[in-house]
Design a protein around this motif. Structure first.
Motif, PDB file in Angstrom:
ATOM      1  N   ARG A  20       0.354  -0.987   0.018  1.00 43.43           N
ATOM      2  CA  ARG A  20       0.413  -0.287  -0.306  1.00 43.43           C
ATOM      3  C   ARG A  20       0.843   1.458   0.008  1.00 43.43           C
ATOM      4  NH1 ARG A  20      -4.166   0.872   5.079  1.00 43.43           N
ATOM      5  NH2 ARG A  20      -3.510  -1.598   4.623  1.00 43.43           N
ATOM      6  N   LYS A  21       0.748   2.308  -0.940  1.00 42.62           N
ATOM      7  CA  LYS A  21       1.322   3.471  -1.161  1.00 42.62           C
ATOM      8  C   LYS A  21       0.585   4.436  -0.271  1.00 42.62           C
ATOM      9  CE  LYS A  21       3.427   2.436  -4.445  1.00 42.62           C
ATOM     10  NZ  LYS A  21       4.789   2.560  -5.173  1.00 42.62           N
ATOM     11  N   CYS A  22       1.549   5.068   0.771  1.00 40.29           N
ATOM     12  CA  CYS A  22       1.309   5.962   1.630  1.00 40.29           C
ATOM     13  C   CYS A  22       0.325   7.228   0.742  1.00 40.29           C
ATOM     14  CB  CYS A  22       2.745   6.861   1.857  1.00 40.29           C
ATOM     15  SG  CYS A  22       2.499   7.879   3.218  1.00 40.29           S
ATOM     16  N   VAL A  23      -0.652   7.252   2.032  1.00 40.93           N
ATOM     17  CA  VAL A  23      -1.833   8.624   1.199  1.00 40.93           C
ATOM     18  C   VAL A  23      -1.096  10.586   0.955  1.00 40.93           C
ATOM     19  CG1 VAL A  23      -3.864   9.867   2.192  1.00 40.93           C
ATOM     20  CG2 VAL A  23      -3.218   7.189   2.631  1.00 40.93           C
ATOM     21  N   PHE A  24      -0.270  10.659   2.152  1.00 41.87           N
ATOM     22  CA  PHE A  24       0.365  11.391   2.160  1.00 41.87           C
ATOM     23  C   PHE A  24       1.779  12.045   1.151  1.00 41.87           C
ATOM     24  CE2 PHE A  24      -0.861  11.113   6.442  1.00 41.87           C
ATOM     25  CZ  PHE A  24      -1.481  12.017   6.099  1.00 41.87           C
ATOM     26  N   CYS A  25       2.211  10.260   1.281  1.00 38.37           N
ATOM     27  CA  CYS A  25       3.146  10.545  -0.029  1.00 38.37           C
ATOM     28  C   CYS A  25       2.813  11.209  -2.150  1.00 38.37           C
ATOM     29  CB  CYS A  25       4.036  10.006  -0.282  1.00 38.37           C
ATOM     30  SG  CYS A  25       5.008  10.378   1.418  1.00 38.37           S
ATOM     31  N   VAL A  26       1.415  10.354  -2.032  1.00 37.90           N
ATOM     32  CA  VAL A  26       0.935   9.905  -2.869  1.00 37.90           C
ATOM     33  C   VAL A  26       0.004  11.447  -3.790  1.00 37.90           C
ATOM     34  CG1 VAL A  26      -0.926   9.176  -4.892  1.00 37.90           C
ATOM     35  CG2 VAL A  26       0.949   7.226  -2.960  1.00 37.90           C
ATOM     36  N   ASP A  27      -0.804  11.539  -3.018  1.00 39.06           N
ATOM     37  CA  ASP A  27      -1.637  12.693  -2.580  1.00 39.06           C
ATOM     38  C   ASP A  27      -1.459  14.665  -1.821  1.00 39.06           C
ATOM     39  OD1 ASP A  27      -3.290  10.857  -3.981  1.00 39.06           O
ATOM     40  OD2 ASP A  27      -4.527  11.348  -2.463  1.00 39.06           O
ATOM     41  N   GLN A  28       0.148  14.145  -1.691  1.00 39.55           N
ATOM     42  CA  GLN A  28       0.580  15.224  -1.051  1.00 39.55           C
ATOM     43  C   GLN A  28      -0.529  16.005  -0.429  1.00 39.55           C
ATOM     44  OE1 GLN A  28       3.739  15.883  -1.716  1.00 39.55           O
ATOM     45  NE2 GLN A  28       4.026  14.401  -2.627  1.00 39.55           N
ATOM     46  N   LYS A  29      -1.299  15.608   0.595  1.00 38.82           N
ATOM     47  CA  LYS A  29      -2.215  15.624   1.535  1.00 38.82           C
ATOM     48  C   LYS A  29      -0.971  16.066   2.743  1.00 38.82           C
ATOM     49  CE  LYS A  29      -6.495  14.033   0.160  1.00 38.82           C
ATOM     50  NZ  LYS A  29      -7.802  13.233   0.944  1.00 38.82           N
ATOM     51  N   THR A  30      -1.746  17.441   3.172  1.00 31.06           N
ATOM     52  CA  THR A  30      -1.457  18.095   4.590  1.00 31.06           C
ATOM     53  C   THR A  30      -2.498  17.480   5.796  1.00 31.06           C
ATOM     54  OG1 THR A  30      -2.457  20.058   4.387  1.00 31.06           O
ATOM     55  CG2 THR A  30      -0.340  19.598   3.623  1.00 31.06           C
ATOM     56  N   LEU A  31      -2.311  17.026   6.482  1.00 27.22           N
ATOM     57  CA  LEU A  31      -3.247  16.534   8.082  1.00 27.22           C
ATOM     58  C   LEU A  31      -2.387  17.909   9.479  1.00 27.22           C
ATOM     59  CD1 LEU A  31      -4.339  14.289   9.381  1.00 27.22           C
ATOM     60  CD2 LEU A  31      -2.609  13.512  10.658  1.00 27.22           C
TER      61      LEU A  31
END
Length: 83
Positions: A20-31
């Motif tokens: 599984r890929k990291c959500v933050f690395c793939v979509d460049q999302k911030t938390l």
């Protein structure tokens, strides 16, 4: 005579599973700690911080998730435990 042992079928299938890929690395999302709905995604139903294998985050972003959850707890945005 020695016999060669074969791996069971389930073990062979487990090794072929796609990582599984990291959500933050793939979509460049911030938390952000203020986005409670998104923060709760990384918590269990008991209020604990979910493990990396469950969230699918890389090590760097899992540390970020832990900090954000702890900050949200201190500000009483999310509970420490749910009983």
């Amino acid at each position: 005579m020695t016999r060669e042992r074969r791996k069971p079928k389930k073990a062979q299938q487990f090794n072929r599973r796609k990582k599984r890929k990291c959500v933050f690395c793939v979509d460049q999302k911030t938390l952000d700690y203020k986005d409670i709905a998104y923060v709760k995604r990384f918590m269990s139903e008991r209020g604990k911080i979910a493990a990396r294998r469950n969230t699918g985050c890389c090590a760097l972003h899992q540390r970020m998730v832990a900090k954000v959850v702890k900050k949200a707890r201190q500000l009483s945005l999310v509970p420490y435990t749910v009983e």
